[in-house]
Motif scaffolding. Structure first.
Motif, PDB file in Angstrom:
ATOM      1  N   MET A  93       0.829  -1.203   0.000  1.00  0.00           N
ATOM      2  CA  MET A  93       0.000   0.000   0.000  1.00  0.00           C
ATOM      3  C   MET A  93       0.866   1.257   0.000  1.00  0.00           C
ATOM      4  O   MET A  93       0.521   2.257  -0.660  1.00  0.00           O
ATOM      5  N   ASP A  94       1.985   1.214   0.734  1.00  0.00           N
ATOM      6  CA  ASP A  94       2.916   2.343   0.704  1.00  0.00           C
ATOM      7  C   ASP A  94       3.357   2.626  -0.734  1.00  0.00           C
ATOM      8  O   ASP A  94       3.388   3.779  -1.176  1.00  0.00           O
ATOM      9  N   ALA A  95       3.698   1.548  -1.438  1.00  0.00           N
ATOM     10  CA  ALA A  95       4.176   1.705  -2.816  1.00  0.00           C
ATOM     11  C   ALA A  95       3.063   2.179  -3.739  1.00  0.00           C
ATOM     12  O   ALA A  95       3.289   3.028  -4.619  1.00  0.00           O
ATOM     13  N   TYR A  96       1.865   1.650  -3.554  1.00  0.00           N
ATOM     14  CA  TYR A  96       0.756   2.063  -4.420  1.00  0.00           C
ATOM     15  C   TYR A  96       0.402   3.531  -4.207  1.00  0.00           C
ATOM     16  O   TYR A  96       0.176   4.279  -5.165  1.00  0.00           O
ATOM     17  N   GLN A  97       0.391   3.962  -2.963  1.00  0.00           N
ATOM     18  CA  GLN A  97       0.043   5.358  -2.704  1.00  0.00           C
ATOM     19  C   GLN A  97       1.113   6.313  -3.210  1.00  0.00           C
ATOM     20  O   GLN A  97       0.805   7.448  -3.564  1.00  0.00           O
ATOM     21  N   SER A 373       9.872   0.080   2.581  1.00  0.00           N
ATOM     22  CA  SER A 373       8.819   1.028   2.953  1.00  0.00           C
ATOM     23  C   SER A 373       9.358   2.422   3.207  1.00  0.00           C
ATOM     24  O   SER A 373       8.727   3.413   2.816  1.00  0.00           O
ATOM     25  N   ILE A 374      10.492   2.532   3.880  1.00  0.00           N
ATOM     26  CA  ILE A 374      10.989   3.869   4.202  1.00  0.00           C
ATOM     27  C   ILE A 374      11.270   4.662   2.930  1.00  0.00           C
ATOM     28  O   ILE A 374      11.070   5.874   2.889  1.00  0.00           O
ATOM     29  N   LEU A 375      11.653   3.973   1.854  1.00  0.00           N
ATOM     30  CA  LEU A 375      11.870   4.677   0.593  1.00  0.00           C
ATOM     31  C   LEU A 375      10.557   5.049  -0.092  1.00  0.00           C
ATOM     32  O   LEU A 375      10.522   5.969  -0.911  1.00  0.00           O
ATOM     33  N   GLN A 376       9.475   4.356   0.229  1.00  0.00           N
ATOM     34  CA  GLN A 376       8.166   4.725  -0.310  1.00  0.00           C
ATOM     35  C   GLN A 376       7.588   5.906   0.468  1.00  0.00           C
ATOM     36  O   GLN A 376       6.894   6.757  -0.089  1.00  0.00           O
ATOM     37  N   LEU A 377       7.876   5.957   1.755  1.00  0.00           N
ATOM     38  CA  LEU A 377       7.260   6.960   2.623  1.00  0.00           C
ATOM     39  C   LEU A 377       7.900   8.334   2.489  1.00  0.00           C
ATOM     40  O   LEU A 377       7.197   9.348   2.467  1.00  0.00           O
ATOM     41  N   ALA A 378       9.225   8.362   2.412  1.00  0.00           N
ATOM     42  CA  ALA A 378       9.933   9.646   2.402  1.00  0.00           C
ATOM     43  C   ALA A 378      10.081  10.156   0.980  1.00  0.00           C
ATOM     44  O   ALA A 378      10.588   9.448   0.116  1.00  0.00           O
ATOM     45  N   PRO A 379       9.669  11.382   0.698  1.00  0.00           N
ATOM     46  CA  PRO A 379       9.877  11.946  -0.642  1.00  0.00           C
ATOM     47  C   PRO A 379      11.365  12.011  -0.961  1.00  0.00           C
ATOM     48  O   PRO A 379      12.179  12.397  -0.121  1.00  0.00           O
TER      49      PRO A 379
END
Length: 522
Positions: A93-97, A373-379
């Motif tokens: 979901m992190d990646a999809y968002q 995930s941390i790479l998906q979350l942080a711009p």
């Protein structure tokens, strides 16, 4: 998550859109930029390595073998267990968002299908925290997709878990297990942050989905109990256990701070009450200031533990985005860069310690998901370089090599220490403290150890990147264990990742007890 797992913790296929290789300079990794392409590659590598598209399920380990270290999930542990799969589902979901890529949207549905095929009766699981993670993830999936099934399942699971709310012990709170609700008869009877805080977030999602204020009432009820029983100022404790009034176990996990600040953030967004935002920021800052190594989230162990910092980072990002707390952006970006810089170049997988290169052995999927995930979350900030951080490494957050009966423990009973405490009772042959130090450029640095040595003069060896630089460094005695002194030496460090080891070896003449507070000067 079982009691064994919680204690141990204290201690698909897709084409690669890009492959980047780290070069080696002076035996250390040279960093690459954290870019959007890096985030794409990190997620692709994670899915390629761990996702079984035919089973619609994630493997537990990168080698697709059952390993005794964590053999709890379906097919004898070949696939991930209950709470791991919930976290990995959220990674998708992190990646999809972040990307909106249709493959990840399909995976959201597929993983749910695959999980239900393995666990045909979810509530047969007696662990309320496991069920709570699935309730929360289902409601996030509902918010993303609008699929009614996810709302129905999330609501059902919330009601099932909330049925374990009980006031007969500790004045309220939800029991960790539905089959262990009497501390007089069960050692598993406890009420913990891991069960209660996610239910606050879940209740707010249900309140929003149904426009039903009763869920807000329940969220505030649970949160009030957490605040009264498990929080002491900025210190977020683990659980309550025992008969009568009970006792509080003050174990420090980033997991607990992450779920607590997530609960506080959810209530702040639902009510606008400023005290909730204060609570969230206090928890966030405790971790950033005390549970890091030079501003990178600390290594907490294997198995369940690598997922702890994923939970923290995910909820910290929600605090940043939803509550407009932009002060956390740089911290998240630096941690994303650290994770990316220390990936394994052979398969792009990120290990459990973001401060050191990922080794050649199998990697567990929960650890790899945290890095992805941390790479998906942080711009992406397009920064090119290593993360040296603030140059301060707390000993209690460093990696230790222990031997039986070493007495090498984290302690905070003496006064005057920095961080959360210090490493105490150290006087055993073969034990070490490893500090993983990252530098932007190669060069010499004067490093300083802060210590106490009330038993008299002590000595240890210092090793940098596999080479002894001091065989018998003297730590002069201090008048008592609350009196701290420093000793310094100059070392040569490479650009990128370095290991500074402080060790005890009787063969090198090392002697006496020593407490270590921190390493600085980097």
């Amino acid at each position: 998550m079982s009691l064994v797992q919680r204690t141990a913790a204290k201690w698909v296929s897709m084409c690669l859109v890009m492959v980047l290789f780290l070069t080696v300079w002076g035996g250390a990794n040279r960093a690459s930029a954290f870019t959007t392409a890096n985030a794409d590659t990190a997620m692709t590598s994670f899915v390629t390595t761990f996702y079984d598209a035919s089973a619609k399920y994630f493997y537990t380990n990168s080698d697709h073998q059952i390993q005794a270290a964590h053999a709890y999930g379906p097919n004898g542990g070949l696939y991930t267990d209950f709470w791991w799969e919930a976290q990995l589902w959220e990674t998708v979901m992190d990646a999809y968002q972040r990307t909106g890529i249709s493959t990840y949207r399909t995976m959201i549905d597929d993983i749910y299908t695959g999980f239900n095929a393995k666990y045909t009766n979810m509530v047969a699981n007696q662990f309320n925290d496991d069920l709570g993670w699935w309730a929360l993830a289902c409601l996030r999936a509902y918010e993303i997709t609008g699929t009614q099934e996810y709302l129905n399942r999330g609501s059902f699971l919330f009601d099932h878990v909330y049925a374990s709310w009980d006031t007969s012990y500790y004045g309220g709170g939800i029991w960790w297990r539905s089959d262990a609700q009497n501390p007089a008869t069960s050692t598993n009877a406890q009420k913990n942050m891991a069960t209660n805080a996610p239910m606050v977030m879940t209740a707010i999602k249900l309140k929003n989905a149904y426009n039903n204020a009763s869920y807000l009432t329940k969220a505030q009820q649970i949160y009030s109990w957490i605040q009264t029983k498990l929080v002491n100022g900025s210190k977020v404790n683990d659980h309550m256990e025992g008969t009568g009034a009970g006792i509080v176990k003050d174990w420090d996990f980033t997991y607990n701070y992450g779920t607590y600040l997530g609960a506080a953030t959810a209530l702040y967004m639902a009510t606008g009450t400023a005290s909730y935002l204060t609570d969230a920021n206090n928890a966030a800052n405790y971790v950033i200031n005390k549970m890091t190594s030079a501003t990178t989230l600390l290594y907490e162990g294997e198995n369940d533990a690598p997922g702890f910092k994923m939970v923290f980072a995910r909820n910290l990002n929600q605090l940043r985005v939803q509550a407009s707390q932009s002060q956390y952006l740089n911290f998240l970006q630096q941690n994303a860069t650290q994770a990316w810089n220390h990936r394994r170049t052979s398969d792009g997988i990120i290990g459990s310690d973001w401060t050191a290169p990922t080794g050649s052995s199998y990697v567990q999927s929960l650890a790899a998901a945290a890095g992805a995930s941390i790479l998906q979350l942080a711009p992406a900030d397009n920064y090119t370089g290593n993360i040296a951080g603030n140059g301060v490494y707390e000993a209690e957050n460093a990696r230790r090599t222990l031997v039986s009966g070493s007495g090498m423990i984290n302690e905070s009973t003496q006064t005057g220490f920095n961080g959360r405490g210090y490493v105490a009772g150290w006087n055993t042959n073969g034990t070490t403290i490893d500090f993983y130090v990252n530098q932007n450029t190669a060069g010499t640095k004067t490093i300083t150890f802060r210590y106490a040595a009330a038993a008299g003069n002590a000595s240890r060896y210092v090793n940098v990147n596999g080479v002894d630089v001091a065989a018998n460094l003297t730590f002069n005695g201090t008048s008592n264990w609350s009196t701290w002194n420093t000793v310094s030496l100059t070392v040569s460090l490479a650009a990128g990742s370095n290991t500074i080891r402080l060790g005890f070896a009787s063969s090198k003449g090392n002697t006496n007890y020593l407490n270590i507070d921190q390493l600085s000067g980097l």
